[in-house]
Design a protein around this motif. Structure first.
Motif, mmCIF file in Angstrom:
data_model
loop_
_atom_site.group_PDB
_atom_site.id
_atom_site.type_symbol
_atom_site.label_atom_id
_atom_site.label_comp_id
_atom_site.label_asym_id
_atom_site.label_seq_id
_atom_site.Cartn_x
_atom_site.Cartn_y
_atom_site.Cartn_z
ATOM 1 N N ILE A 1 -3.737 -4.406 -5.423
ATOM 2 C CA ILE A 1 -4.122 -4.388 -4.011
ATOM 3 C C ILE A 1 -5.562 -4.854 -3.856
ATOM 4 O O ILE A 1 -5.906 -5.579 -2.921
ATOM 5 C CB ILE A 1 -3.927 -2.975 -3.425
ATOM 6 N N SER B 1 -5.075 2.575 0.160
ATOM 7 C CA SER B 1 -4.558 2.646 -1.199
ATOM 8 C C SER B 1 -4.299 4.078 -1.671
ATOM 9 O O SER B 1 -3.414 4.306 -2.495
ATOM 10 C CB SER B 1 -5.532 1.969 -2.167
ATOM 11 N N ALA C 1 0.796 -1.230 0.000
ATOM 12 C CA ALA C 1 0.000 0.000 0.000
ATOM 13 C C ALA C 1 0.831 1.283 0.000
ATOM 14 O O ALA C 1 0.617 2.155 -0.849
ATOM 15 C CB ALA C 1 -0.992 -0.016 1.158
#
Length: 379
Positions: free
Chosen positions: A44, A215, A23
């Motif tokens: 992700i 994110s 991240a």
């Protein structure tokens, strides 16, 4: 608490660590592979896609066959995927092995209801909460530490460390698998109840926004004028703080409220909404780092407690471990449909000052509905 569950908890810790070590490295991965932001965000979010696609299969396999086989496959896929990811020299290979690694997530997490009900009768809230909490502690430590690890051993070394942890998890869990339960009711009739749909929305709303925050943090900080390296470090800290809160909240609150589930659902639902407002407004419109940190931690703390209790609530619709595992699998699947869609679709609104207000409004609406549903969940 029985020691035989410890290797399982270490496995899900390593899955969380390997997942969210990426991240805060989003800008680094963008530059290294020469791909757009959406491509890295998709990787992700791939864990969400994997849960959405394989979550029901994982619950079905653990119910119709054994929990043992599902956890063995999970540990193997995690190691292979993370090792291949670390050794990749181009984005297509990196993407392929990242997908393989993501398959371990549904296989390990989806049938947690079966583990809770078959090994720890009457303590489903506590066991589900601790299991989910450990996943998020892993995500937090991955996010906290990856910028520092990156500065010492580089990108490849950082990725290789996640593979080493996955190898240790695989080695530890194999000898313990024979101690996991394998004999109980196999019929899945009655596993679904329409009332579960309310729980599903809650899970979707919390998990997807939580992953989205992790994110976008480094990217939004860059928009505020913070240089890339500092944005990566601060993003890693904030994301890690959010997931640390998530882990602590899931471990502490469900166990404290085991006998007061209705109160716990309403309380955590409302506090999740208010903390989401603090988090999304502070990151979007300020550079007040303490306020952003407070919002992220509180959203993680109350949000994941609410998520875990809503998950455990789905087991109240069924009466045996096999069905409980399938019930939590369905919850995980729908939850991660959100994880696979919302961070990519809503997250991009935070990539530009002209659309960031739209992103804030969207997040507030999503969390408001989840908070109101807390009054109607089964307890």
């Amino acid at each position: 608490m029985e020691t035989r569950i410890l290797p399982y908890w270490f496995l899900i810790f390593t899955i969380g660590f390997g997942w969210f070590s990426l991240a805060p490295l989003v800008p680094v991965l963008e530059n290294y592979f020469g791909v757009p932001l959406s491509s890295i965000l998709f990787i992700i979010s791939a864990y969400g896609y994997s849960m959405a696609i394989l979550g029901l299969l994982a619950g079905f396999l653990s119910a119709k066959f054994t929990i043992r086989s599902v956890l063995l496959i999970s540990s193997i896929l995690s190691f292979i995927g993370l090792l291949g990811r670390a050794l990749s020299n181009d984005f297509s290979t990196f993407f392929l092995f990242a997908i393989i690694a993501s398959l371990a997530y549904p296989l390990a997490i989806a049938p947690v209801g079966s583990i809770a009900k078959s090994m720890f009768k009457g303590r489903a809230n506590t066991v589900v909460g601790i299991s989910v909490g450990i996943l998020f502690i892993g995500m937090a430590l991955g996010s906290f530490s990856s910028p520092s690890i990156l500065s010492f051993i580089g990108l490849r070394g950082t990725l290789m460390l996640t593979a080493i942890l996955a190898l240790i998890a695989m080695v530890l869990i194999i000898p313990f698998l024979r101690r996991y339960p394998s004999h109980y009711e196999r019929s899945l009739k009655g596993s679904f109840n329409p009332g579960m749909i309310k729980n599903w929305y809650v899970g979707l709303a919390i998990a997807s926004i939580s992953v989205m925050f992790g994110s976008i943090t480094s990217v939004v900080l860059q928009i505020h004028g913070i240089v890339t390296l500092l944005a990566v470090i601060m993003g890693g800290f904030l994301t890690g703080l959010s997931f640390l809160g998530s882990g602590l909240g899931a471990i502490i609150l469900p166990s404290l409220l085991e006998s007061r589930l209705r109160l716990g659902l309403i309380l955590t639902g409302l506090l999740t909404f208010f903390s989401a407002i603090i988090a999304v407004i502070s990151i979007s419109f300020t550079v007040n780092f303490p306020l952003i940190a407070l919002g992220y931690f509180l959203f993680g703390f109350f949000g994941n407690a609410y998520w875990s209790m809503a998950m455990a609530s789905t087991t109240l619709y069924v009466n045996d471990p096999a069905k409980a595992g399938f019930a939590t699998s369905m919850y995980s699947v729908i939850t991660n449909v959100g994880v696979s869609i919302i961070p990519v679709t809503v997250g991009v609104l935070f990539n530009d000052n002209s659309t960031i207000a739209e992103g804030v409004i969207t997040v507030v609406i999503i969390e408001l509905i989840a908070a109101l549903l807390s009054f109607f969940l089964k307890s």
